[in-house]
Scaffold this active site. Structure first.
Site, PDB file in Angstrom:
ATOM      1  N   CYS A  14       0.959  -1.529   0.148  1.00 23.16           N
ATOM      2  CA  CYS A  14      -0.011   0.107   0.043  1.00 23.16           C
ATOM      3  C   CYS A  14       0.805   1.333   0.025  1.00 23.16           C
ATOM      4  O   CYS A  14       0.336   2.328  -0.225  1.00 23.16           O
ATOM      5  CB  CYS A  14      -0.930  -0.125   1.350  1.00 23.16           C
ATOM      6  N   ASN A  28     -10.032  -0.494   0.243  1.00 21.88           N
ATOM      7  CA  ASN A  28      -8.559  -0.368  -0.067  1.00 21.88           C
ATOM      8  C   ASN A  28      -7.994  -0.809  -1.613  1.00 21.88           C
ATOM      9  O   ASN A  28      -8.093  -2.264  -1.695  1.00 21.88           O
ATOM     10  CB  ASN A  28      -7.894  -1.275   1.174  1.00 21.88           C
ATOM     11  N   HIS A  56      -3.845   7.098   3.558  1.00 22.92           N
ATOM     12  CA  HIS A  56      -4.068   5.532   2.672  1.00 22.92           C
ATOM     13  C   HIS A  56      -5.394   5.105   3.148  1.00 22.92           C
ATOM     14  O   HIS A  56      -5.883   5.221   4.417  1.00 22.92           O
ATOM     15  CB  HIS A  56      -3.055   4.480   3.193  1.00 22.92           C
TER      16      HIS A  56
HETATM   17  N1  ACO Z   1     -18.093  -9.598   8.840  1.00 25.81           N
HETATM   18  C1  ACO Z   1     -18.599  -9.893  10.066  1.00 25.81           C
HETATM   19  N2  ACO Z   1     -17.693 -10.019  11.071  1.00 25.81           N
HETATM   20  C2  ACO Z   1     -16.478 -10.203  10.917  1.00 25.81           C
HETATM   21  C3  ACO Z   1     -15.937 -10.048   9.522  1.00 25.81           C
HETATM   22  C4  ACO Z   1     -16.788  -9.579   8.661  1.00 25.81           C
HETATM   23  N3  ACO Z   1     -16.736  -9.298   7.125  1.00 25.81           N
HETATM   24  N4  ACO Z   1     -14.578  -9.849   9.445  1.00 25.81           N
HETATM   25  C5  ACO Z   1     -14.020 -10.172  10.813  1.00 25.81           C
HETATM   26  N5  ACO Z   1     -15.324 -10.370  11.641  1.00 25.81           N
HETATM   27  C6  ACO Z   1     -15.496 -10.993  12.851  1.00 25.81           C
HETATM   28  C7  ACO Z   1     -14.256 -11.389  13.276  1.00 25.81           C
HETATM   29  O1  ACO Z   1     -14.319 -13.018  13.065  1.00 25.81           O
HETATM   30  C8  ACO Z   1     -14.426 -11.119  14.983  1.00 25.81           C
HETATM   31  O2  ACO Z   1     -15.108 -12.463  15.441  1.00 25.81           O
HETATM   32  P1  ACO Z   1     -14.758 -12.875  16.651  1.00 25.81           P
HETATM   33  O3  ACO Z   1     -14.595 -11.898  17.885  1.00 25.81           O
HETATM   34  O4  ACO Z   1     -15.906 -13.860  16.921  1.00 25.81           O
HETATM   35  O5  ACO Z   1     -13.580 -13.706  16.531  1.00 25.81           O
HETATM   36  C9  ACO Z   1     -14.908  -9.992  14.914  1.00 25.81           C
HETATM   37  O6  ACO Z   1     -15.558  -9.712  13.590  1.00 25.81           O
HETATM   38  C10 ACO Z   1     -13.979  -8.810  15.416  1.00 25.81           C
HETATM   39  O7  ACO Z   1     -12.806  -8.827  14.580  1.00 25.81           O
HETATM   40  P2  ACO Z   1     -11.682  -7.961  14.956  1.00 25.81           P
HETATM   41  O8  ACO Z   1     -10.496  -8.255  14.120  1.00 25.81           O
HETATM   42  O9  ACO Z   1     -11.517  -7.623  16.300  1.00 25.81           O
HETATM   43  O10 ACO Z   1     -12.241  -6.656  14.082  1.00 25.81           O
HETATM   44  P3  ACO Z   1     -11.478  -5.141  13.891  1.00 25.81           P
HETATM   45  O11 ACO Z   1     -12.413  -4.269  14.781  1.00 25.81           O
HETATM   46  O12 ACO Z   1      -9.996  -5.254  14.363  1.00 25.81           O
HETATM   47  O13 ACO Z   1     -11.535  -5.057  12.456  1.00 25.81           O
HETATM   48  C11 ACO Z   1     -10.202  -4.982  10.205  1.00 25.81           C
HETATM   49  C12 ACO Z   1     -10.995  -5.697  11.659  1.00 25.81           C
HETATM   50  C13 ACO Z   1     -11.422  -4.243   9.808  1.00 25.81           C
HETATM   51  C14 ACO Z   1      -9.681  -5.868   9.439  1.00 25.81           C
HETATM   52  C15 ACO Z   1      -9.303  -4.091  11.146  1.00 25.81           C
HETATM   53  O14 ACO Z   1      -8.476  -4.775  11.973  1.00 25.81           O
HETATM   54  C16 ACO Z   1      -8.386  -3.154  10.194  1.00 25.81           C
HETATM   55  O15 ACO Z   1      -8.787  -2.626   9.310  1.00 25.81           O
HETATM   56  N6  ACO Z   1      -7.128  -3.805  10.185  1.00 25.81           N
HETATM   57  C17 ACO Z   1      -6.095  -2.953   9.281  1.00 25.81           C
HETATM   58  C18 ACO Z   1      -6.072  -3.307   7.926  1.00 25.81           C
HETATM   59  C19 ACO Z   1      -5.251  -2.518   7.125  1.00 25.81           C
HETATM   60  O16 ACO Z   1      -5.223  -1.273   7.327  1.00 25.81           O
HETATM   61  N7  ACO Z   1      -4.619  -3.110   6.216  1.00 25.81           N
HETATM   62  C20 ACO Z   1      -3.606  -2.149   5.466  1.00 25.81           C
HETATM   63  C21 ACO Z   1      -2.454  -2.760   4.713  1.00 25.81           C
HETATM   64  S1  ACO Z   1      -3.097  -3.795   3.312  1.00 25.81           S
HETATM   65  C22 ACO Z   1      -2.012  -4.044   2.276  1.00 25.81           C
HETATM   66  O17 ACO Z   1      -0.859  -3.720   2.489  1.00 25.81           O
HETATM   67  C23 ACO Z   1      -2.289  -4.938   1.068  1.00 25.81           C
END
Ligand code: ACO
Length: 345
Positions: A132, A302, A272
């Site tokens: 990214c 993203n 980003h």
């Molecule tokens: N729909 C419903 N539930 C979901 C989904 C979904 N799409 N995805 C995950 N969940 C669930 C999980 O399984 C978890 O359930 P559990 O508690 O029963 O295990 C629950 O939701 C909460 O998961 P968290 O990981 O706590 O969710 P979080 O609030 O951290 O959000 C997310 C997840 C959106 C991925 C976030 O962590 C994020 O944005 N991280 C950064 C990603 C990023 O910036 N990437 C950039 C680089 S990408 C690149 O370089 C190619």
């Protein structure tokens, strides 16, 4: 640009890049595929809801390339639009740099394919891979070639077909990503300092947070690797989130420090576009006002290396920023990598 509109630097020669040959951004352009994939459609593909995706990420929809539309096709479209704005022909381009983690194929480079598609016969061409953060890495590399007087005109593109490496059975990741491309033309313009600084950083100690495990020399493609779904993107979302906020903050502060600028002097902050909560956390800590922030994450998700490149084009074309005003671009991605750039438009 009227002299009244010029940014007021305490010491205009304080930052590194002023000491070299100035580099301007003379054109920007972007391209996104026509097909829209909404959160409601994703509800039918994996166990998720529009409400979860919207509240956790800010994303409402993303663009998905056609089956016969590849990274090089989107990159070429974005490039042609940037060339039009810059008023240059393909023959004038000395170098093409494409930032991507989804090249058309492992080799030849996607930059070579784009060179052929746009007819830039004189240009050298190569890809860089910083996930990214790739577009900022590309701006910095392109800038160095112009500052060193090796080249006069460099085309930098961020382009991704992430839909080709997303695991459409994994709700943790498939809701986050989309396809698209953005491009910028860098040129030397006397008495103009378009690209004021670019900062790059990396931490390979956190490489495991975001990977595509198979397809390289460590794990070449086999029937087993395909069955184990190792050719898809994998991410530790929580840890990535934490690292993203700190890295983007550090990069943005370093870029501002090099230019001796205060955040209030920036007209438009382009982060980003990965997650609205990351954008807001970085914005809050930097002291960015809602009016300064540019967000198109809701429409595209993203798009990795294309993300800030598309946003840059949209910020300019929507009139969010005018000639002579300052923009701060700040990025973060797999590697881990991060970066920031200050551009005087
Ligand atoms: N729909 C419903 N539930 C979901 C989904 C979904 N799409 N995805 C995950 N969940 C669930 C999980 O399984 C978890 O359930 P559990 O508690 O029963 O295990 C629950 O939701 C909460 O998961 P968290 O990981 O706590 O969710 P979080 O609030 O951290 O959000 C997310 C997840 C959106 C991925 C976030 O962590 C994020 O944005 N991280 C950064 C990603 C990023 O910036 N990437 C950039 C680089 S990408 C690149 O370089 C190619």
């Amino acid at each position: 640009m009227s002299s009244a509109a010029k940014p007021k630097f305490k010491n205009p020669r304080a930052r590194f890049n002023f000491e070299g040959r100035p580099v301007s951004v003379t054109g920007v352009g972007s391209y996104v595929p026509a097909k829209i994939l909404t959160n409601l459609e994703l509800e039918k593909m994996v166990e998720t809801t529009d409400e979860w995706i919207t509240t956790r990420t800010g994303i409402k929809e993303r663009r998905i390339s056609a089956a016969d539309e590849f990274t090089s096709d989107m990159a070429a479209q974005a490039a042609l639009r940037a060339m039009k704005m810059a008023g240059i022909t393909a023959e004038q381009i000395d170098l093409i740099i494409i930032a991507t983690i989804t090249p058309d194929m492992p080799f030849p480079s996607t930059a070579c394919l784009v060179q052929q598609k746009i007819g830039a016969r004189r240009a050298a061409a190569f890809d860089i891979e910083a996930a990214c953060s790739g577009f900022i890495y590309g701006l910095e590399v392109g800038q160095q070639f112009i500052m060193s007087r090796t080249y006069d005109t460099v085309l930098v593109i961020g382009a991704e077909k992430l839909s080709s490496i997303v695991d459409w059975q994994d709700r943790n990741t498939c809701v986050l990503f989309g396809d698209g491309a953005g491009a910028a033309i860098l040129q030397n313009r006397p008495n103009s300092h378009g690209l004021l600084t670019a900062v790059m950083g990396a931490d390979g100690g956190k490489a495991n947070l975001l990977t595509m495990p198979a397809g390289g020399s460590r794990c070449p493609a086999t029937a087993d690797s395909v069955n184990a779904r190792l050719h898809y993107l994998r991410m530790d979302g929580k840890e990535t989130f934490k690292s993203a906020v700190q890295a983007m903050l550090t990069a943005a502060q370093e870029a501002l420090r090099r230019c001796e600028l205060d955040i209030t002097q920036i007209k438009c902050v382009i982060p980003h576009q990965a997650n609205r909560r990351i954008i807001d956390a970085v914005g809050d800590r930097l002291g960015v006002s809602p009016e300064q922030l540019f967000v198109n994450l809701d429409r595209y998700g993203n798009t990795s290396a294309a993300s800030v490149a598309i946003a840059l084009d949209e910020a300019v074309s929507s009139g969010k920023v005018s000639r002579g005003e300052l923009m701060l671009l700040v990025v973060f991605g797999a590697g881990l990598t991060w970066g920031a750039a200050v551009i005087e438009w």
